[in-house]
Motif scaffolding. Structure first.
Motif, PDB file in Angstrom:
ATOM      1  N   GLU A 235       0.808  -1.211   0.000  1.00 11.55           N
ATOM      2  CA  GLU A 235       0.000   0.000   0.000  1.00 11.55           C
ATOM      3  C   GLU A 235       0.843   1.264   0.000  1.00 11.55           C
ATOM      4  OE1 GLU A 235      -3.914  -1.757   2.315  1.00 11.55           O
ATOM      5  OE2 GLU A 235      -2.315  -0.828   3.502  1.00 11.55           O
ATOM      6  N   VAL A 236       0.165   2.379  -0.254  1.00  7.90           N
ATOM      7  CA  VAL A 236       0.825   3.685  -0.311  1.00  7.90           C
ATOM      8  C   VAL A 236      -0.001   4.679   0.494  1.00  7.90           C
ATOM      9  CG1 VAL A 236       1.254   5.642  -1.865  1.00  7.90           C
ATOM     10  CG2 VAL A 236       2.032   3.364  -2.505  1.00  7.90           C
ATOM     11  N   LEU A 237       0.681   5.590   1.160  1.00 11.67           N
ATOM     12  CA  LEU A 237       0.014   6.679   1.872  1.00 11.67           C
ATOM     13  C   LEU A 237       0.215   7.971   1.096  1.00 11.67           C
ATOM     14  CD1 LEU A 237      -1.522   7.493   4.500  1.00 11.67           C
ATOM     15  CD2 LEU A 237       0.719   8.136   5.437  1.00 11.67           C
TER      16      LEU A 237
ATOM     17  N   ILE B 137       3.069  11.217  -2.522  1.00 12.95           N
ATOM     18  CA  ILE B 137       3.290  10.011  -1.726  1.00 12.95           C
ATOM     19  C   ILE B 137       4.080  10.369  -0.463  1.00 12.95           C
ATOM     20  CG2 ILE B 137       4.443   7.773  -1.633  1.00 12.95           C
ATOM     21  CD1 ILE B 137       3.807   7.402  -4.564  1.00 12.95           C
ATOM     22  N   ALA B 138       3.486  10.021   0.693  1.00  9.93           N
ATOM     23  CA  ALA B 138       4.139  10.270   1.973  1.00  9.93           C
ATOM     24  C   ALA B 138       4.880   9.041   2.481  1.00  9.93           C
ATOM     25  CB  ALA B 138       3.103  10.708   3.007  1.00  9.93           C
ATOM     26  N   ALA B 139       4.415   7.856   2.081  1.00  8.75           N
ATOM     27  CA  ALA B 139       5.062   6.605   2.511  1.00  8.75           C
ATOM     28  C   ALA B 139       4.677   5.493   1.551  1.00  8.75           C
ATOM     29  CB  ALA B 139       4.655   6.242   3.936  1.00  8.75           C
ATOM     30  N   VAL B 140       5.600   4.548   1.340  1.00  8.95           N
ATOM     31  CA  VAL B 140       5.324   3.396   0.477  1.00  8.95           C
ATOM     32  C   VAL B 140       5.589   2.114   1.257  1.00  8.95           C
ATOM     33  CG1 VAL B 140       5.866   4.594  -1.664  1.00  8.95           C
ATOM     34  CG2 VAL B 140       7.674   3.392  -0.468  1.00  8.95           C
ATOM     35  N   GLY B 141       4.758   1.093   1.016  1.00 10.65           N
ATOM     36  CA  GLY B 141       4.984  -0.209   1.621  1.00 10.65           C
ATOM     37  C   GLY B 141       6.216  -0.884   1.040  1.00 10.65           C
ATOM     38  N   LYS B 142       6.751  -1.841   1.779  1.00  4.37           N
ATOM     39  CA  LYS B 142       8.029  -2.443   1.390  1.00  4.37           C
ATOM     40  C   LYS B 142       7.941  -3.235   0.085  1.00  4.37           C
ATOM     41  CE  LYS B 142       7.429  -6.609   4.274  1.00  4.37           C
ATOM     42  NZ  LYS B 142       7.360  -7.571   3.151  1.00  4.37           N
TER      43      LYS B 142
ATOM     44  N   LYS C 240      -4.994   6.434   2.413  1.00  6.23           N
ATOM     45  CA  LYS C 240      -4.316   5.163   2.171  1.00  6.23           C
ATOM     46  C   LYS C 240      -4.839   4.564   0.876  1.00  6.23           C
ATOM     47  CE  LYS C 240      -5.330   1.429   4.592  1.00  6.23           C
ATOM     48  NZ  LYS C 240      -5.347   0.413   5.692  1.00  6.23           N
ATOM     49  N   VAL C 241      -3.936   4.132   0.011  1.00  7.38           N
ATOM     50  CA  VAL C 241      -4.323   3.542  -1.270  1.00  7.38           C
ATOM     51  C   VAL C 241      -4.085   2.034  -1.219  1.00  7.38           C
ATOM     52  CG1 VAL C 241      -3.988   3.569  -3.773  1.00  7.38           C
ATOM     53  CG2 VAL C 241      -3.644   5.667  -2.444  1.00  7.38           C
ATOM     54  N   PRO C 242      -5.145   1.223  -1.413  1.00 13.79           N
ATOM     55  CA  PRO C 242      -4.999  -0.236  -1.373  1.00 13.79           C
ATOM     56  C   PRO C 242      -4.082  -0.761  -2.474  1.00 13.79           C
ATOM     57  CG  PRO C 242      -7.313   0.401  -1.180  1.00 13.79           C
ATOM     58  CD  PRO C 242      -6.549   1.639  -1.574  1.00 13.79           C
ATOM     59  N   GLU C 243      -3.551  -1.945  -2.256  1.00  8.90           N
ATOM     60  CA  GLU C 243      -2.563  -2.533  -3.158  1.00  8.90           C
ATOM     61  C   GLU C 243      -3.079  -2.675  -4.589  1.00  8.90           C
ATOM     62  OE1 GLU C 243       0.196  -6.588  -3.574  1.00  8.90           O
ATOM     63  OE2 GLU C 243      -1.071  -6.272  -1.807  1.00  8.90           O
TER      64      GLU C 243
ATOM     65  N   ARG D 105      -1.333  -0.966  -7.920  1.00 13.91           N
ATOM     66  CA  ARG D 105      -0.813  -1.743  -9.049  1.00 13.91           C
ATOM     67  C   ARG D 105      -1.487  -1.393 -10.377  1.00 13.91           C
ATOM     68  NH1 ARG D 105      -2.252  -6.459  -8.860  1.00 13.91           N
ATOM     69  NH2 ARG D 105      -3.245  -6.770  -6.830  1.00 13.91           N
ATOM     70  N   GLN D 106      -2.772  -1.012 -10.342  1.00  9.17           N
ATOM     71  CA  GLN D 106      -3.518  -0.853 -11.589  1.00  9.17           C
ATOM     72  C   GLN D 106      -3.874   0.589 -11.947  1.00  9.17           C
ATOM     73  OE1 GLN D 106      -6.663  -3.922 -12.401  1.00  9.17           O
ATOM     74  NE2 GLN D 106      -6.351  -4.423 -10.250  1.00  9.17           N
TER      75      GLN D 106
END
Length: 341
Positions: A26-28, A65-70, A118-121, A125-126
């Motif tokens: 996910e991304v914030l 984007i403030a944060a990105v998941g690993k 928060k943006v879901p995975e 991706r899409q």
């Protein structure tokens, strides 16, 4: 952070809530612009069949984007992005049939009236895209509604020189009108607000028709078509069941009617079976959009096909969200936006 919640009809509450925590995919997003929408207005005024309050409010936005998941690839902290609010699963029966807007497991992301989103995975991706410097956040915030109009117009068999009627000059109707003009159609736009019709003229339409006080809208529109036979294509973009009904009557024999505006729950459409059969009319309902049309909408925005200044009139802060929504509902503006620090 501050975020808006819709607790019921005409009950918006701006609340202090925790900044969302994100998962590996996910991304914030730190919000920059949220835009008002006809669907938001309908939610506010009458509720929405697919949602039960209280729920996060809003779905059109753009930010940084403030944060990105690993596990996120292709995006980095600090990227300016355009973000859609849905993504299909690509696995259900409807997705496998290519009917992505009918996805049984659609991911919805609501809550764009907030300082962080928060943006879901699946959306990352899409349906999330890095913006270049030529695209403003205001322009990027139009990607979601514009993608719906792009999907809708792609479902219409528009040919060069066709007469296309667009009923409703709200944001989506104006987008339909602009796209139909670019497809080489002779476009007629109807509405009851002169300011909206003036903007339709700026979009390059052939004629506008103010239906204020008009007793027979069908006759008024047919008068503008060759031999009064009706339009080749009629697009409904108001979400009013009475306009759905008149739209069907405005089309010529063998013509095509696109019913796009979402109606109030429980609305029923009655069609003259004789008209439908002997005039060989095609009536199609279209809902939402697809990833292909989201991507296409962003490309068209980069090309300047529509301009944010034509669609977004006034800026508000989040505590004044209700004022922005009510002004949108009045028809005195096309859209408003919420700005954030």
């Amino acid at each position: 952070m501050l975020a808006a919640m819709l607790y019921g009809v005409e009950d918006i509450r701006i609340m202090e809530v925790p900044i969302p925590e994100i998962g590996p995919g996910e991304v914030l997003i730190q919000n920059k612009i949220s835009t008002t929408c006809g669907t938001d207005v309908k939610n506010f005024k009458r509720g929405y069949p697919l949602l039960k309050p209280p729920h996060p409010y809003g779905h059109e936005f753009s930010g940084v984007i403030a944060a990105v998941g690993k596990d996120v690839k292709g995006f980095h902290e600090g990227d300016r992005v355009a973000v859609h609010n849905t993504a299909p699963c690509n696995e259900c029966y409807y997705c496998k049939k290519g009917l992505y807007s009918m996805c049984s497991n659609m991911t919805f992301n609501r809550g764009s009236y907030a300082e962080y989103v928060k943006v879901p995975e699946s959306i990352v991706r899409q349906n999330m895209f890095v913006l270049d410097s030529s695209v403003s956040h205001k322009t990027a915030s139009l990607m979601e509604p514009f993608s719906c109009a792009v999907y809708g117009i792609e479902n219409c068999p528009v040919h060069l020189g066709d007469t296309v009627v667009v009923n409703g000059a709200g944001p989506i109707g104006l987008m339909f009108a602009r796209l139909a003009v670019l497809k080489g159609a002779k476009v007629i736009v109807t509405d009851m607000m002169e300011n909206r019709l003036k903007l339709a003229e700026k979009m390059g339409v052939w004629k506008t028709c103010n239906l204020t006080g008009v007793e027979n809208p069908v006759e008024a529109v047919r008068e503008l078509t060759d031999e009064k036979r009706g339009a080749d294509i009629v697009i409904e973009a108001t979400g009013l069941i009475d306009v759905w009904k008149t739209s069907v009557q405005m089309v010529r024999k063998g013509g095509f009617v696109l019913l796009f505006g979402g109606t109030k729950s429980g609305s029923e459409l009655t069609v003259d079976a004789t008209l439908l059969h002997y005039s060989q009319i095609t009536i199609k309902g279209v809902f939402h959009t697809t990833p292909l049309h989201v991507m296409t909408a962003l490309e068209l925005l980069k090309m300047g096909v529509i301009l944010s200044e034509d669609y977004i009139q006034n800026e508000y802060r989040l505590p004044d969200l209700e004022k922005a929504i009510r002004e949108h509902a009045s028809g005195s503006v096309i859209k408003n936006c919420i700005v954030y620090d």
